[in-house]
Design an enzyme around this catalytic site. Structure first.
Site, short mmCIF file in Angstrom:
data_model
loop_
_atom_site.label_atom_id
_atom_site.label_comp_id
_atom_site.label_asym_id
_atom_site.label_seq_id
_atom_site.Cartn_x
_atom_site.Cartn_y
_atom_site.Cartn_z
N LYS A 206 0.81 -1.18 0.08
CA LYS A 206 0.02 -0.13 -0.02
C LYS A 206 0.72 1.38 0.07
CE LYS A 206 -3.52 2.20 2.79
NZ LYS A 206 -4.40 2.22 3.94
N GLU A 212 10.49 -4.61 4.76
CA GLU A 212 10.56 -6.02 4.55
C GLU A 212 10.18 -6.24 2.82
OE1 GLU A 212 8.79 -4.71 7.02
OE2 GLU A 212 9.03 -6.20 8.49
N GLY A 267 -4.81 -1.92 5.01
CA GLY A 267 -3.92 -3.13 4.51
C GLY A 267 -4.71 -4.29 4.91
N ARG A 268 -5.20 -4.75 5.88
CA ARG A 268 -5.97 -5.86 6.35
C ARG A 268 -7.04 -6.19 5.69
NH1 ARG A 268 -4.69 -2.70 10.54
NH2 ARG A 268 -6.31 -1.80 11.84
N GLU A 353 -4.72 -6.59 14.81
CA GLU A 353 -4.37 -5.67 14.45
C GLU A 353 -5.61 -4.69 14.51
OE1 GLU A 353 -2.49 -4.27 10.40
OE2 GLU A 353 -0.40 -4.80 11.59
N HIS A 384 -4.99 -33.15 17.42
CA HIS A 384 -3.90 -34.01 17.74
C HIS A 384 -2.66 -32.93 18.12
CE1 HIS A 384 -5.46 -37.80 16.09
NE2 HIS A 384 -6.13 -37.24 15.34
N LYS A 504 9.52 -0.90 14.35
CA LYS A 504 10.05 -0.56 13.24
C LYS A 504 11.28 0.67 13.36
CE LYS A 504 5.87 -1.22 10.47
NZ LYS A 504 4.98 -0.32 9.48
O1 F6P Z 1 3.10 -2.70 9.90
C1 F6P Z 1 1.85 -3.03 9.73
C2 F6P Z 1 1.38 -2.97 8.31
O2 F6P Z 1 0.92 -1.48 8.16
C3 F6P Z 1 -0.13 -3.61 7.72
O3 F6P Z 1 -1.22 -3.03 8.65
C4 F6P Z 1 0.11 -3.71 6.73
O4 F6P Z 1 -1.09 -4.43 6.09
C5 F6P Z 1 1.32 -3.94 6.66
O5 F6P Z 1 2.13 -3.39 7.18
C6 F6P Z 1 2.00 -3.91 5.04
O6 F6P Z 1 1.80 -2.47 4.49
P1 F6P Z 1 2.20 -2.05 3.06
O7 F6P Z 1 0.99 -2.92 2.17
O8 F6P Z 1 2.07 -0.78 3.09
O9 F6P Z 1 3.42 -2.64 2.60
#
Ligand code: F6P
Length: 540
Positions: A206, A212, A267-268, A353, A384, A504
């Protein structure tokens, strides 16, 4: 806003819970032959049997009163209308507009956002068809055989969950992979058997600034270009899904190959936006649109059904019942369908979240519990593993069971065995096994307490016909709205996530310290860990 605990409806529930706690499901069923029917609800092809909950009719009445007292009707309308209900980010919350049918209208700042949604859907469909048919070629002219989605959180969990859930409907000659973790192992394993000439990367973020994802995307570009040997190859092998065109261009992806969405999609809550591009490539535009239709059907149900006949509302209220009046700390989601193996992981982000917050909308500390811990595994594997604790542990863990009448892979007796286990677990949890029953089996007296099942463990049973794209959309929307209702009642902003920020920031500070020799200014534990890492690394 009145504190939740001062609402008369809340206080009535407190008094009522003291009366209900001593009741056992065995007795509630024994004295009421119509209980299963009374506490079952069918809507949108989903049966919710909630009769194995520790409730009476009065409980449901009081819980729906709490929903009214919390102005849930107003909150629902405010969300659908596009009010800026994500107050800390000053944004509307309009994932429901992502599945609004063509021609409908949801206005944000004077613009009908549904038009833009359908433009992007059409752009995605055209692209997905080109990849699926082999028309979209890699830089050296080869057909794309591998699609790697690079994203994390909502830009990964929704797509990977949906891909796994809808694998039955996927084009089998396309390999889909998902890279999320910044651990280089994730990337290395995802690409180790792939040919870059046949590989398309979808960089899904987003913000297009997530550490990452950007780290993995840079590694992917380096890997692809090392073999393809020409910067121009990026255009054939990388597309972006983002709200941030500037950063996409900066990364080197042509914005013609970018699929957009909007800051009013959390995002979620984004798996049905362009973030779902990998899903659409895997299952095709028609199945993707069927999934959207399922989402929309559940949206309409949520928006219009009276609370006592409203699936998301009832499920949310039951969660509040245990979370706030029975001190339950967790909730297990137990899908009896292998295709839903990533559904619990997806729900972890969606639920925790969203509602894992101790600050209310008015900025005060909530003096009530908010989100429980959600977790789960597909049945029968969980049986199990951790079900022992649900049956005989000291914690109360309400369960959501999910099953389908028809298997997508009917092999001999498998499905009947699976479903027998599904029904058996809910029965065992509710009714247990008494000491008298254990003795009657001839057990020695000292063993009796070990073999007794107290029962009275609550569960919901969600039963649908089969796992179709449409049904997946309904299920996800059911939980999205369930989470929304919980957040309204707990008075939290379910759509921000400030709690992920501090770690972060600290990581960015620590990273250069791992390799440098700067003076460390953390606490003694963090300093010692960094020192230890530095020494061990320099010793090779
Ligand atoms: O760090 C949490 C978050 O902001 C989530 O809410 C989101 O889904 C994820 O990181 C990834 O964010 P982006 O789509 O901006 O890379």
């Amino acid at each position: 806003m009145d504190p939740l605990t001062s609402l008369p409806a809340w206080q009535a529930l407190e008094r009522h819970s003291a009366q209900v706690k001593p009741l056992h499901l065995r007795d509630l069923f024994a004295t009421d032959p119509g209980r299963a029917q009374r506490f079952s609800l069918e809507a949108e092809g989903i049966l919710l049997d909630y009769s194995k909950n520790r409730i009476t009719s009065e409980t449901v009445g009081l819980l729906t009163e709490l929903a009214q007292a919390s102005n849930l009707p107003g909150a629902i309308e405010a969300m659908f209308r596009g009010d800026r209900i994500n107050i800390t980010e000053k944004r509307p919350v309009l994932h429901t507009a992502l599945r609004a049918p063509k021609g409908s209208s949801v206005m944000v700042d004077g613009v009908n956002v549904v038009d833009g949604v359908h433009e992007v859907l059409d752009q995605m469909s055209a692209f997905a068809n080109r990849v699926r048919s082999g028309e979209w070629r890699g830089f050296t002219g080869k057909r794309i055989r591998n699609v790697v989605n690079i994203g994390i959180g909502g830009s990964d969990l929704g797509p990977v969950m949906a891909y796994e859930a809808l694998r039955h409907y996927s084009q089998r000659d396309l390999i889909l992979r998902f890279v999320s973790n910044v651990d280089g192992t994730d990337f290395a394993e995802a690409i180790q058997d792939l040919n870059p000439e046949e590989t398309l990367f979808i960089v899904a973020s987003k913000t297009f600034g997530t550490l990452e994802t950007m780290t993995n995307a840079r590694s992917a570009r380096a890997w692809a270009l090392a073999l393809l040997g020409d910067e121009k190859a990026v255009a054939s092998h990388f597309v972006a899904v983002s709200t941030h065109a500037g950063r996409v261009a900066e990364f080197g992806i042509d914005t013609a190959n970018m699929f957009g969405f909007w800051d009013w999609v959390g995002g979620r809550y984004s798996m049905d936006s362009a973030i779902g591009l990998s899903t659409m490539i895997a299952v095709g535009p028609d199945n993707f649109r069927a999934m959207l239709a399922g989402f929309h059907a559940m949206d309409e149900h949520f928006r219009t059904a009276p609370f006592h006949q409203n699936l998301p509302v009832l499920m949310a209220l039951l969660t509040i019942w245990y979370n706030n009046f029975f001190e339950a700390q967790a909730l297990a989601v137990l899908p009896y369908d292998q295709y839903l193996k990533r559904f619990p992981a997806y729900l972890q982000q969606l639920t925790m979240e969203s509602n894992g917050k101790y600050v209310t909308l008015s900025g005060e500390r909530a003096n009530w519990e908010t989100s429980p811990v959600y977790w789960g595994e597909p049945g029968t594997n969980g049986q199990h593993s951790f079900y022992q604790m649900i049956h005989q542990g000291t914690k109360l863990i309400p369960c959501d069971f999910i099953g389908f009448v028809n298997s997508l892979n009917p092999h001999g007796p498998h499905h009947d065995i699976l479903i027998a286990n599904l029904f058996a677990q809910a029965e065992a949890l509710a009714f247990g096994k008494t000491a008298a029953e254990v003795r009657a089996e001839g057990n020695e007296e000292w063993l009796v307490p070990h073999r007794v099942f107290e029962g009275n463990r609550p569960s919901n049973m969600l039963l649908a016909d089969r796992l179709t794209p449409e049904m997946l959309g309904k299920l996800v929307a059911l939980y999205e709205h369930n989470v929304f209702v919980q957040g309204v009642i707990w008075q939290v902003d379910s759509f921000d996530q400030w709690g992920v920020e501090l770690g972060k920031v600290l990581a960015v500070r620590i990273q250069p310290e791992l390799t440098g020799d700067s003076q460390l200014q953390h606490d003694s534990s963090t300093n010692a860990l960094i020192e230890r890492y530095r020494q061990a690394r320099s010793a090779g």
